[in-house]
Design an enzyme around this catalytic site. Structure first.
Site, PDB file in Angstrom:
ATOM      1  N   TYR A  20      18.183 -16.606  16.920  1.00 50.26           N
ATOM      2  CA  TYR A  20      19.279 -15.774  16.394  1.00 50.26           C
ATOM      3  C   TYR A  20      20.517 -15.887  17.273  1.00 50.26           C
ATOM      4  O   TYR A  20      21.022 -14.874  17.759  1.00 50.26           O
ATOM      5  CB  TYR A  20      18.875 -14.293  16.347  1.00 50.26           C
ATOM      6  CG  TYR A  20      17.601 -13.995  15.607  1.00 50.26           C
ATOM      7  CD1 TYR A  20      17.476 -14.278  14.244  1.00 50.26           C
ATOM      8  CD2 TYR A  20      16.511 -13.418  16.259  1.00 50.26           C
ATOM      9  CE1 TYR A  20      16.311 -13.992  13.556  1.00 50.26           C
ATOM     10  CE2 TYR A  20      15.344 -13.126  15.571  1.00 50.26           C
ATOM     11  CZ  TYR A  20      15.250 -13.417  14.223  1.00 50.26           C
ATOM     12  OH  TYR A  20      14.094 -13.112  13.555  1.00 50.26           O
ATOM     13  N   TYR A 148      12.918  -6.192   5.949  1.00 46.61           N
ATOM     14  CA  TYR A 148      12.826  -7.455   6.690  1.00 46.61           C
ATOM     15  C   TYR A 148      11.360  -7.866   6.744  1.00 46.61           C
ATOM     16  O   TYR A 148      10.501  -7.068   7.131  1.00 46.61           O
ATOM     17  CB  TYR A 148      13.374  -7.313   8.122  1.00 46.61           C
ATOM     18  CG  TYR A 148      13.132  -8.550   8.952  1.00 46.61           C
ATOM     19  CD1 TYR A 148      13.986  -9.647   8.852  1.00 46.61           C
ATOM     20  CD2 TYR A 148      12.019  -8.646   9.784  1.00 46.61           C
ATOM     21  CE1 TYR A 148      13.741 -10.807   9.572  1.00 46.61           C
ATOM     22  CE2 TYR A 148      11.762  -9.800  10.506  1.00 46.61           C
ATOM     23  CZ  TYR A 148      12.622 -10.871  10.396  1.00 46.61           C
ATOM     24  OH  TYR A 148      12.372 -12.021  11.104  1.00 46.61           O
ATOM     25  N   ASP A 242       3.812  -4.135   4.842  1.00 43.09           N
ATOM     26  CA  ASP A 242       4.067  -4.963   6.007  1.00 43.09           C
ATOM     27  C   ASP A 242       4.139  -4.028   7.216  1.00 43.09           C
ATOM     28  O   ASP A 242       5.166  -3.401   7.474  1.00 43.09           O
ATOM     29  CB  ASP A 242       5.372  -5.744   5.804  1.00 43.09           C
ATOM     30  CG  ASP A 242       5.704  -6.641   6.987  1.00 43.09           C
ATOM     31  OD1 ASP A 242       5.020  -6.527   8.024  1.00 43.09           O
ATOM     32  OD2 ASP A 242       6.654  -7.436   6.870  1.00 43.09           O
ATOM     33  N   LYS A 271       2.857  -8.237  15.672  1.00 40.12           N
ATOM     34  CA  LYS A 271       3.559  -7.690  16.853  1.00 40.12           C
ATOM     35  C   LYS A 271       2.664  -7.074  17.941  1.00 40.12           C
ATOM     36  O   LYS A 271       2.360  -7.750  18.900  1.00 40.12           O
ATOM     37  CB  LYS A 271       4.649  -6.720  16.379  1.00 40.12           C
ATOM     38  CG  LYS A 271       5.735  -7.472  15.574  1.00 40.12           C
ATOM     39  CD  LYS A 271       7.117  -7.194  16.027  1.00 40.12           C
ATOM     40  CE  LYS A 271       8.089  -8.265  15.602  1.00 40.12           C
ATOM     41  NZ  LYS A 271       8.537  -8.218  14.192  1.00 40.12           N
TER      42      LYS A 271
HETATM   43  C1  PLP Z   1       8.793  -9.156  13.139  1.00 34.78           C
HETATM   44  C2  PLP Z   1       8.437  -8.888  11.729  1.00 34.78           C
HETATM   45  C3  PLP Z   1       8.022  -9.924  10.875  1.00 34.78           C
HETATM   46  C4  PLP Z   1       7.995 -11.356  11.304  1.00 34.78           C
HETATM   47  O1  PLP Z   1       7.110 -11.606  12.338  1.00 34.78           O
HETATM   48  P1  PLP Z   1       7.259 -12.944  13.195  1.00 34.78           P
HETATM   49  O2  PLP Z   1       6.090 -12.909  14.111  1.00 34.78           O
HETATM   50  O3  PLP Z   1       8.573 -12.838  13.909  1.00 34.78           O
HETATM   51  O4  PLP Z   1       7.229 -14.085  12.246  1.00 34.78           O
HETATM   52  C5  PLP Z   1       7.661  -9.583   9.588  1.00 34.78           C
HETATM   53  N1  PLP Z   1       7.692  -8.304   9.155  1.00 34.78           N
HETATM   54  C6  PLP Z   1       8.075  -7.300   9.950  1.00 34.78           C
HETATM   55  C7  PLP Z   1       8.062  -5.906   9.429  1.00 34.78           C
HETATM   56  C8  PLP Z   1       8.486  -7.559  11.257  1.00 34.78           C
HETATM   57  O5  PLP Z   1       8.895  -6.550  12.037  1.00 34.78           O
END
Ligand code: PLP
Length: 423
Positions: A20, A148, A242, A271
Site C-alpha cells: 500500500y 473490506y 468474514d 489475523k
Molecule cells: C485483513 C483482512 C482480510 C485479508 O487478509 P490478508 O491476510 O491480508 O489477505 C480479509 N478480510 C478482513 C476482514 C480483513 O481484516
C-alpha cells in the site's frame, strides 16, 4: 531518528516492493531489530509501543513464550508436509478445537495461508454449493458499503468500491451487488426488496460482523447481523461472516457473531489465529454447506489445495494461541482496554477536524473529516515512542489484548499530543 540506516536496508531498498505504498514519495520504513511483549525494537535501539498489534495479529503480544515453544517443538518434528494424502496432529487438532469453540455447527475447516485466500475459498464454496445442489445462476455476491475482504482479484470485487482501495479496477472486475447495511427499518426494507428481486443470482451475502475494519473501523449493532441472518434465510441465500479482523476476542466476545447469537453458513478466520506468529487462515463451513460436497461424485469435491495448506508450524502456533485464550483472562483484559481506550481517546473529540471518537472491545478510533497524512503521522507517533499507522480518515488503536495500562496510556497520550498538534 538520525542514526544512519542499517546496511541491509540500503542494500535491499531498491528491490523490495512495499505494501500500500507509493514508494517514491513515502518516508523510508523503520528498520526493526526485534520484538518483545507489546514492543517493537528498532535497529537504533529505540522501542515503540505497538498500537496496531501488527495489523491486528499479535493478540497476546510478540514472542509469547508458550507459542514460541510450541513452534520450536514442531520445527524439530516436521516444519511442513503436504496436506494432500497426509495428515498431522497440529492441523487435525486445530480443526477440532475451532469447531468446538465456534457456535452452531461451523464444523468443517479448510486451511489456507492468508485472509484473502480464505475469503476466496469461502466464495468458491458458496458458488459450488449451489452448483452441487443443481441450482443454476447463483453466480454473484452481495457485499456491503464500507466492507473490506482482501486484495486478491475476487476479494477486491466484494470490497467497498470507493473506500476499498481498489477503485482503479472498477470495470475490469466482475461487478458484485453492493448494498447498505440494514442498520434501520428503512435500509432493512430496501435490502429485503433488493434480495427479493435478485435472490436467483446471488450465491452468498458477505459481511464483516460488528466491525468493518480496513474500510474505516465502522461499527454496527448485533441486530444488523440478526437481520442479515433472517434475510438470508427468507431468500435462501448463504451468509458468510468474514471474522478475519473480529475473531479471537477483539470485539469483546471470542467471535463477533456471538454478540448477535446467530451463525453464518461459512466463517473466515485469520489475523490473530496464530497470535501473530505465522501466516494461517481458515474458511470454516457449517454442516449444511459441507454436506453439499459430501458425495459419491468426484465432481462434487472442492478442487482447492494450497501448497502450504495446514502448515504444521502455523497450526502449532494457532493451537498454542488457543491455549492462551482458555483461562478466559482475555475477557477482563478486553473490558479493561475498552475502558482505557474510551477514557484516553475521549479528549480527541475536541480536536479540530475530528468528527467521531468510538470504541468497541479493544478497538479505539478517532475519525477525521478528511483523510490524514499517514506517513507524516506515523513518523511523529514514532518520535514519541508509539507505533500507530492511520488508515484513510481514521487513526486507531488495536493493541495486543495483553497490553498493560501504562503502555495503553502511553499510546492514547501520544495520540492526543500528536493529533492535537495537527493531523
Ligand atoms: C485483513 C483482512 C482480510 C485479508 O487478509 P490478508 O491476510 O491480508 O489477505 C480479509 N478480510 C478482513 C476482514 C480483513 O481484516
Amino acid at each position: 531518528m538520525s542514526a544512519s540506516p542499517p546496511a541491509w536496508l540500503e542494500a535491499g531498498v531498491g528491490h523490495v516492493w512495499r505494501p500500500y505504498c507509493q514508494m517514491k514519495t513515502a518516508p523510508a520504513p523503520l528498520p526493526v531489530a526485534r520484538t518483545h511483549g507489546t514492543r517493537i525494537v528498532l535497529e537504533d535501539g529505540r522501542e515503540l509501543v505497538d498500537g496496531i498489534a501488527s495489523w491486528w495479529t499479535a493478540c497476546h503480544g510478540y514472542n509469547h513464550p508458550h507459542i514460541a515453544d510450541a513452534v520450536r517443538r514442531q520445527l524439530d518434528l516436521a516444519p511442513h508436509v503436504m496436506f494432500g494424502g497426509l495428515a498431522h496432529e497440529p492441523a487435525y487438532r486445530l480443526a477440532a478445537r475451532l469447531a468446538a469453540l465456534l457456535p452452531g455447527d461451523l464444523n468443517h475447516a479448510f486451511f489456507a495461508e492468508s485472509g484473502s485466500v480464505a475469503v476466496e475459498i469461502a466464495m468458491k464454496m458458496a458458488l459450488q454449493y449451489w452448483i452441487n445442489r443443481g441450482v443454476a445462476g447463483r453466480t454473484r455476491f452481495l457485499a456491503f458499503l464500507g466492507g473490506y475482504h482482501g486484495d486478491t482479484l475476487a476479494t477486491m470485487t466484494v470490497c467497498d468500491p470507493e473506500e476499498g482501495m481498489h477503485s482503479l479496477f472498477a470495470g475490469v472486475l466482475p461487478g458484485q451487488i453492493m448494498a447498505a447495511l440494514p442498520v434501520d427499518d428503512v435500509s432493512h426494507a430496501a435490502l429485503d426488496a433488493q434480495l427479493a428481486a435478485q435472490a436467483g443470482d446471488i450465491a452468498a451475502i458477505l459481511v464483516e460482523p460488528l466491525v468493518q475494519g480496513a474500510g474505516g473501523m465502522l461499527f454496527h449493532d448485533p441486530e444488523v447481523l440478526r437481520r442479515l441472518r433472517a434475510l438470508a434465510d427468507k431468500h435462501d441465500i448463504l451468509l458468510i461472516f468474514d471474522e478475519i479482523f473480529t475473531g479471537f476476542g477483539r470485539t469483546g466476545t471470542l467471535f463477533a457473531m456471538q454478540a448477535a447469537g446467530i451463525e453464518p453458513d461459512i466463517v473466515t478466520l485469520s489475523k490473530a489465529l496464530t497470535g501473530g506468529t505465522l501466516p494461517l487462515s481458515a474458511a470454516i463451513a457449517s454442516t449444511r454447506v459441507f454436506e453439499a460436497f459430501w458425495s459419491d461424485d468426484p465432481g462434487a469435491a472442492l478442487m482447492h489445495g494450497p501448497t502450504y495448506m495446514g502448515n504444521p508450524l502455523a497450526c502449532a502456533a494457532a493451537n498454542a494461541s488457543l491455549d492462551l485464550f482458555e483461562d478466559g483472562a482475555w475477557i477482563a483484559n478486553v473490558a479493561r482496554l475498552s475502558a482505557g481506550l474510551a477514557q484516553g481517546l475521549e479528549p480527541c473529540r475536541a480536536l479540530p477536524g475530528v468528527v467521531d471518537v468510538r470504541v468497541k472491545g479493544a478497538i479505539g478510533v478517532v475519525e477525521f473529516a478528511q483523510a490524514v497524512d499517514t506517513g507524516g503521522l506515523c513518523a511523529r507517533f514514532a518520535e514519541q515512542g508509539a507505533w500507530i499507522r492511520p488508515m484513510g480518515k481514521v487513526v486507531y488503536l488495536t493493541p495486543a489484548l495483553t497490553m498493560d495500562d501504562d503502555d495503553l496510556a502511553l499510546l492514547t497520550g501520544v495520540m492526543l499530543r500528536v493529533l492535537g498538534a495537527g493531523a
